[in-house]
Design a protein around this motif. Structure first.
Motif, PDB file in Angstrom:
ATOM      1  N   LYS A 150       0.804  -1.103   0.074  1.00  0.00           N
ATOM      2  CA  LYS A 150      -0.333  -0.112   0.010  1.00  0.00           C
ATOM      3  C   LYS A 150       0.852   1.320  -0.058  1.00  0.00           C
ATOM      4  O   LYS A 150       0.454   2.939   0.627  1.00  0.00           O
ATOM      5  CB  LYS A 150      -0.888   0.335   1.530  1.00  0.00           C
ATOM      6  N   LYS A 151       2.300   1.599  -0.846  1.00  0.00           N
ATOM      7  CA  LYS A 151       3.158   2.288  -1.016  1.00  0.00           C
ATOM      8  C   LYS A 151       3.069   2.959  -2.039  1.00  0.00           C
ATOM      9  O   LYS A 151       2.600   2.015  -2.934  1.00  0.00           O
ATOM     10  CB  LYS A 151       4.660   2.098  -0.593  1.00  0.00           C
ATOM     11  N   GLU A 200      -4.884   0.184  -4.358  1.00  0.00           N
ATOM     12  CA  GLU A 200      -5.722   1.432  -4.512  1.00  0.00           C
ATOM     13  C   GLU A 200      -4.775   2.600  -3.882  1.00  0.00           C
ATOM     14  O   GLU A 200      -4.462   3.579  -3.461  1.00  0.00           O
ATOM     15  CB  GLU A 200      -7.136   1.707  -2.975  1.00  0.00           C
ATOM     16  N   VAL A 201      -3.526   2.207  -4.626  1.00  0.00           N
ATOM     17  CA  VAL A 201      -1.886   3.448  -4.590  1.00  0.00           C
ATOM     18  C   VAL A 201      -2.365   3.552  -5.959  1.00  0.00           C
ATOM     19  O   VAL A 201      -2.279   3.816  -6.907  1.00  0.00           O
ATOM     20  CB  VAL A 201      -1.069   2.735  -3.449  1.00  0.00           C
ATOM     21  N   HIS A 202      -1.155   5.327  -6.370  1.00  0.00           N
ATOM     22  CA  HIS A 202      -1.130   5.970  -7.042  1.00  0.00           C
ATOM     23  C   HIS A 202       0.394   5.580  -7.602  1.00  0.00           C
ATOM     24  O   HIS A 202       1.845   6.135  -7.124  1.00  0.00           O
ATOM     25  CB  HIS A 202      -1.325   7.196  -7.001  1.00  0.00           C
ATOM     26  N   LEU A 203       0.668   5.659  -8.883  1.00  0.00           N
ATOM     27  CA  LEU A 203       1.960   6.022  -9.841  1.00  0.00           C
ATOM     28  C   LEU A 203       2.010   7.138 -10.684  1.00  0.00           C
ATOM     29  O   LEU A 203       1.451   7.238 -11.268  1.00  0.00           O
ATOM     30  CB  LEU A 203       2.105   4.705 -10.035  1.00  0.00           C
ATOM     31  N   SER A 209      -2.361  -3.244 -12.707  1.00  0.00           N
ATOM     32  CA  SER A 209      -2.606  -4.048 -12.490  1.00  0.00           C
ATOM     33  C   SER A 209      -2.475  -3.635 -10.549  1.00  0.00           C
ATOM     34  O   SER A 209      -4.147  -3.878  -9.359  1.00  0.00           O
ATOM     35  CB  SER A 209      -3.269  -5.237 -12.853  1.00  0.00           C
ATOM     36  N   ALA A 210      -1.068  -4.440  -9.590  1.00  0.00           N
ATOM     37  CA  ALA A 210      -1.108  -3.995  -8.671  1.00  0.00           C
ATOM     38  C   ALA A 210      -1.195  -3.511  -8.563  1.00  0.00           C
ATOM     39  O   ALA A 210      -2.037  -2.823  -6.697  1.00  0.00           O
ATOM     40  CB  ALA A 210       0.087  -4.935  -8.460  1.00  0.00           C
TER      41      ALA A 210
END
Length: 335
Positions: A86-87, A113-116, A107-108
């Motif tokens: 969750k990072k 529900e994390v932001h990339l 997908s991961a």
């Protein structure tokens, strides 16, 4: 947001650390590095603890995000682990080596529900924003060719330094996935994609003129569904240069390090002219990342930018190796 710096491998790692420290919404809390001695030195310089166990960093509940500058081949595994814990993830380009790996990362990120965010920094620059606006407004008529070149001399050998000013590992295909095109070429690739749209096919020549195992002088020809031809060039062994050209039925724009000029039948009687002012720059990639995490602001840098960048790189390597044009339908459709 508390973040951990993951590796000082990339030459821009120090730049991201400085930007993070200058951002009031980011606080660097930890350093990890796949080379512990390098990591300890960096942690000492930053005045934060070093943690040698990556799982311990990612399991730390105080860490909310990670800034990744690991060797490129490690991106996928580190990002998948970060997402699982969750990072939020900020990374130096490129995202990874294949579109299949891109899709695993996306997908991961969604599942957890994390932001990339990927540092495609030139999409925030004023010259790009001006050119995009000019194309949209029809100042160039129908766009038919985009050429973008980025090169420097940092790979040229120096006395006692066969790899020049670059780290020797920048010439290791197992670590980097490629050479000048994979690294510097990322910027011309994503810029050209933005102007030209959906790519159809790629023909590439990736030359290793310095005799190393990766390219230092590369050119890629991309044809797009829009009818635009893209010419993408990158080099570690040419005099410093950045040049972006956009050519259309009604005019052209030339952008170099020294500035921007436009020649259009719709502007100044068709004479070359320099715009009086350029649009305000967008927030940096890191600022966009933080804004999305804090208040849900949609970033200007998109997954499609990341995916298309990977698609072109993957196809270019195949094209060079096999000496043929590569149909991008073989490397995924729309993201």
């Amino acid at each position: 947001m508390n973040v951990a710096m993951l590796s000082r491998w990339h030459v821009h790692a120090n730049d991201y650390a400085r930007e993070a420290m200058a951002n009031p919404d980011i606080e660097i809390k930890l350093v990890w590095d796949e080379e512990p001695e390098r990591g300890r030195q960096w942690a000492s310089e930053l005045g934060v603890p070093f943690e040698g166990n990556l799982d311990a960093v990612l399991s730390n509940p105080d860490i909310e995000g990670v800034i990744i500058d690991t060797p490129t081949y490690m991106h996928k595994q580190v990002m998948l682990e970060a997402a699982k814990h969750k990072k939020h993830i900020f990374s130096e380009k490129v995202l990874t080596f294949t579109i299949k790996e891109c899709e695993e990362i996306f997908s991961a990120v969604d599942e957890n529900e994390v932001h990339l965010m990927l540092s495609l920094k030139r999409l925030s620059d004023d010259y790009y924003l001006y050119a995009q606006k000019a194309v949209k407004e029809g100042l160039l008529g129908r766009l038919n060719l985009v050429r973008c070149r980025l090169a420097h001399t940092m790979g040229l050998p120096l006395e006692g330094k066969p790899y020049g000013k670059l780290p020797p590992y920048f010439f290791d295909p197992e670590l980097c996935g490629g050479g000048a095109l994979m690294d510097l070429g990322a910027h011309p690739i994503y810029l050209t994609n933005r102007f030209a749209g959906e790519p159809k096919g790629v023909y590439a020549r990736l030359q290793a003129t310095l005799g190393h195992r990766v390219d230092d002088n590369s050119a890629v020809l991309v044809d797009y569904s829009s009818g635009v031809l893209g010419i993408i060039e990158a080099g570690f062994s040419s005099n410093d240069s950045f040049r972006l050209e956009l050519h259309g039925t009604d005019g052209q724009i030339i952008i170099e390090k020294g500035g921007l000029k436009i020649k259009s039948i719709h502007v100044q009687d068709g004479q070359w002219t320099t715009p009086a002012e350029l649009p305000a720059k967008l927030p940096s990639a890191m600022e966009q990342w933080v804004k999305q995490i804090k208040d849900g602001t949609e970033p200007a840098i998109t997954r499609e930018d990341m995916w298309r960048l990977t698609q072109i790189n993957e196809a270019a390597l195949v094209s060079h190796r096999e000496g043929r044009r590569v149909e991008l339908a073989d490397y995924g459709g729309a993201v």
